[in-house]
Design a protein around this motif. Structure first.
Motif, mmCIF file in Angstrom:
data_model
loop_
_atom_site.group_PDB
_atom_site.id
_atom_site.type_symbol
_atom_site.label_atom_id
_atom_site.label_comp_id
_atom_site.label_asym_id
_atom_site.label_seq_id
_atom_site.Cartn_x
_atom_site.Cartn_y
_atom_site.Cartn_z
ATOM 1 N N ASP A 34 0.812 -1.217 0.000
ATOM 2 C CA ASP A 34 0.000 0.000 0.000
ATOM 3 C C ASP A 34 0.845 1.266 0.000
ATOM 4 N N ASP A 35 2.159 1.119 0.109
ATOM 5 C CA ASP A 35 3.057 2.265 -0.046
ATOM 6 C C ASP A 35 3.552 2.410 -1.483
ATOM 7 N N TYR A 36 3.105 1.531 -2.386
ATOM 8 C CA TYR A 36 3.455 1.679 -3.798
ATOM 9 C C TYR A 36 2.750 2.927 -4.348
ATOM 10 N N PRO A 37 3.265 3.499 -5.428
ATOM 11 C CA PRO A 37 2.588 4.657 -6.035
ATOM 12 C C PRO A 37 1.143 4.333 -6.388
ATOM 13 N N ARG A 38 0.309 5.357 -6.402
ATOM 14 C CA ARG A 38 -1.120 5.132 -6.658
ATOM 15 C C ARG A 38 -1.403 4.676 -8.084
ATOM 16 N N ALA A 39 -0.491 4.902 -8.990
ATOM 17 C CA ALA A 39 -0.661 4.437 -10.363
ATOM 18 C C ALA A 39 0.664 3.849 -10.829
ATOM 19 N N TYR A 40 0.610 2.633 -11.341
ATOM 20 C CA TYR A 40 1.813 2.014 -11.888
ATOM 21 C C TYR A 40 1.437 1.094 -13.050
ATOM 22 N N SER A 41 2.447 0.678 -13.816
ATOM 23 C CA SER A 41 2.235 -0.121 -15.022
ATOM 24 C C SER A 41 2.429 -1.603 -14.743
ATOM 25 N N ILE A 42 1.611 -2.418 -15.419
ATOM 26 C CA ILE A 42 1.688 -3.871 -15.318
ATOM 27 C C ILE A 42 1.847 -4.458 -16.719
ATOM 28 N N LEU A 43 2.785 -5.373 -16.879
ATOM 29 C CA LEU A 43 2.878 -6.223 -18.063
ATOM 30 C C LEU A 43 2.531 -7.631 -17.641
#
Length: 641
Positions: A187-196
């Motif tokens: 939950d400390d990851y950025p609010r928007a990130y990319s997934i492959l």
């Protein structure tokens, strides 16, 4: 992108082949001869030492950029990944498999850093990006091979040295995580990130392979954590809920819980922005796109899927000006003009990411995938509505984006053997289409059926769940590829099991492809959906058959069009009118598209040739030309290759 619908070794092209999956189940005695002596061809190879040498090279910018880094990258990986499994020292795999996997992942991170530096200095070329794709493909196979071997032999060795926090949040995957992120709560990851990611279906493997042979991903999605409560499909979710925003063939742009995403992928990669100062702009752009997609779903008119895979103008860009450059009104290859972004209405899966990032002022995809297609697969792409002469954006382009930092890679071990086999099947089928004249075909009964199914899509009578907007040609091609690939994969699984019973290990990717080559015409279920047609490329000697004043000799030369051409056709067709002595009297150049033993050709108006003519190939040696309303206006035989 959708994930749920239904004699020749590739050599260096396979990259990771021999040392990767082959090392998965390498028996201890396999690297020694019958007398117990070390293989005299050079001794056993310490795989960890080999990876360490490549890692040291990739971590040193001075060494990496000395000379030609793309050529060196290919050379290093080809030398390592074409090792025979029998020459790998089992101790280098078994002493500490988790350390080996972390070492391989560190190599991937080092390559990311070097290409980001190349981009910063304006030296990130298409050649270097493609060389990195090949290297990453090899690294993943090695990591997955080590994972499978460890699970079989010493599962307690996994996560030796520490379990990353991500593994507790999504336990189905085995995760390798960037050292700086290993202890960070999710939950400390950025609010928007990319997934492959790649799923488990034939379509996933087909879309992954369609971009390029080194591409391993079929889908891009945007992870998003809301900062306020959100109402979606009649349910209210609290602030802080994690979602995934994605564009799927069957739904268009949709939103679902992130946990559902991680329940459905076989291979997954997490990327965050390399420059953290850009994150607030990305979060704001993601907020806006989430609201747009949510409201469209609530209105019953979700944003559409882009069946051109981002290659058509007006959707995610076009062949001339694509992506952030085209959308902002700039010129391809140059800086974007400061014009307001136009509002796109349909999205390929990677188009979702491209749209959100460009709204944040970030060009997500730098070097784009260029379809490495021959005439056969180019014709397949056109049936899907894809322009194979236009660059991407392919989901896998995130793998070489200088804007992104690779945080983690995860794999579901139980899915990997089937995934390796399915990718071997699709790689082989595409190669056979381009080199040996194979093509998907439509049985007579499926032609009217598919036409009806397409007309029913988007209505309440869509019992077959045909995606709205899919053409009948695309449906026929996808269905044929799906049926043939499923049959090949089933047969290949049996071959792989028998091989494992004999040798104690699974086949390597080159061995899988060699097995497929041996059985490709011996799988009865395939024949209705995928078959070899007469080869059109060559020189043909013909005569006209309809003139009242005698027959006119013709020479027809058919060759593959340049993949970098204007995209008007897949074959170049030169039609020459000859005199009785064989000299050329008139010449016309047209563009042809192969189609189940036929070539549809268009010649320019005023060229002296029929503007439209279909050449029908008979057993590879005879040819007949038909124009609309008239049959057999030209006929002849093959004169040469």
């Amino acid at each position: 992108m959708r994930r749920g619908v239904a004699g020749r070794l590739p050599g260096l092209v396979m990259g990771a082949g021999l040392a990767l999956a082959g090392a998965t189940h390498l028996p201890e005695a396999a690297a020694q001869d019958r007398t117990g002596q070390v293989d005299p061809a050079g001794g056993l190879v310490d795989l960890r030492a080999e990876v360490a040498a490549r890692l040291a090279w990739a971590q040193d910018p001075a060494r990496f950029f000395a000379g030609d880094p793309a050529a060196e990258l290919r050379r290093h990986f080809e030398a390592l990944w074409t090792l025979s499994p029998e020459r790998v020292d089992p101790r280098s795999l078994d002493d500490d498999p988790e350390a080996l996997m972390r070492q391989v992942f560190g190599l991937m991170l080092a390559l990311d850093d070097r290409l980001a530096e190349a981009a910063a200095r304006g030296a990130l070329t298409q050649e270097l990006a493609d060389a990195k794709r090949r290297g990453l493909r090899g690294a993943r196979f090695l990591r997955e091979a080590a994972l499978l071997r460890a699970l079989e032999r010493q599962p307690d060795a996994l996560y030796r040295g520490g379990r990353p926090a991500l593994a507790d949040r999504f336990p189905k995957h085995h995760w390798l995580v960037h050292p700086a992120w290993a202890a960070r709560p999710f939950d400390d990851y950025p609010r928007a990130y990319s997934i492959l990611c790649v799923g488990r279906s034939v379509v996933s493997a087909a879309i992954a392979r369609s971009a390029a042979e080194d591409n391993q991903f079929s889908h891009y999605a945007l992870a998003y954590r809301c900062k306020e409560p959100q109402a979606l499909r009649g349910k209210t979710y609290p602030a802080g809920t994690w979602f995934v925003i994605e564009s799927l063939i069957e739904t268009g742009v949709t939103i679902r819980l992130l946990d559902e995403h991680y329940d459905s992928t076989a291979r997954d990669v997490i990327f965050v922005l390399r420059d953290e100062t850009k994150q607030p702009a990305l979060d704001a752009a993601a907020d806006a796109f989430f609201a747009r997609a949510r409201d469209a779903i609530a209105a019953g008119r979700p944003l559409a899927y882009d069946f051109s895979m981002g290659t058509a103008g007006g959707t995610n860009g076009g062949a001339a000006t694509s992506g952030v450059v085209g959308a902002l009104g700039g010129e391809a290859g140059g800086p974007a003009a400061p014009a307001p972004p136009r509002e796109l209405q349909s999205f390929f899966c990677s188009g979702v990411g491209e749209e959100v990032y460009r709204r944040a002022g970030i060009e997500l995809f730098g070097p784009r995938t260029r379809f490495n297609a021959g005439a056969g697969s180019r014709a397949l792409f056109r049936s899907w509505g894809v322009d194979p002469s236009a660059p991407g954006p392919a989901p896998g382009d995130a793998d070489v984006s200088p804007e992104l930092l690779r945080v983690a890679e995860g794999s579901v071990a139980a899915d990997l053997p089937a995934s390796h086999r399915m990718h071997a099947v699709l790689a082989s089928m595409f190669r056979w289409m381009d080199e040996d004249g194979y093509a998907p075909r439509t049985p007579w009964w499926f032609r009217p059926t598919s036409a009806v199914l397409v007309r029913l899509s988007g209505t309440r009578l869509n019992f077959a769940d045909v995606p709205e907007g899919m053409s009948k040609d695309a449906l026929r091609a996808f269905y044929a590829i799906d049926k043939a690939a499923q049959a090949y994969a089933k047969r290949l699984a049996a071959e792989d099991a028998a091989f494992r019973a004999r040798t104690g290990r699974d086949m390597t990717p080159p061995e899988l492809e060699a097995a497929l080559l041996a059985l490709r015409d011996d799988v009865s279920e395939v024949k209705s959906w995928f078959k070899r047609f007469p080869r059109a490329v060559g020189v043909w000697s013909l005569e006209t058959t309809t003139t009242l004043f005698g027959r006119t000799p013709l020479r027809l030369t058919i060759r593959e069009a340049s993949p970098d051409g204007p995209g008007a056709g897949d074959l170049e067709v030169v039609r020459e009118v000859l005199d009785r002595g064989g000299a050329t009297k008139a010449r016309a150049v047209g563009q042809g598209t192969p189609r189940e033993g036929k070539v549809d050709v268009r010649f320019p108006a005023g060229s002296g040739a029929p503007e439209r003519i279909t050449y029908v190939l008979k057993d590879g040696e005879k040819i007949v030309g038909d124009v609309p309303g008239h049959a057999r206006v030209e006929a002849g035989r093959r004169a040469g290759d």
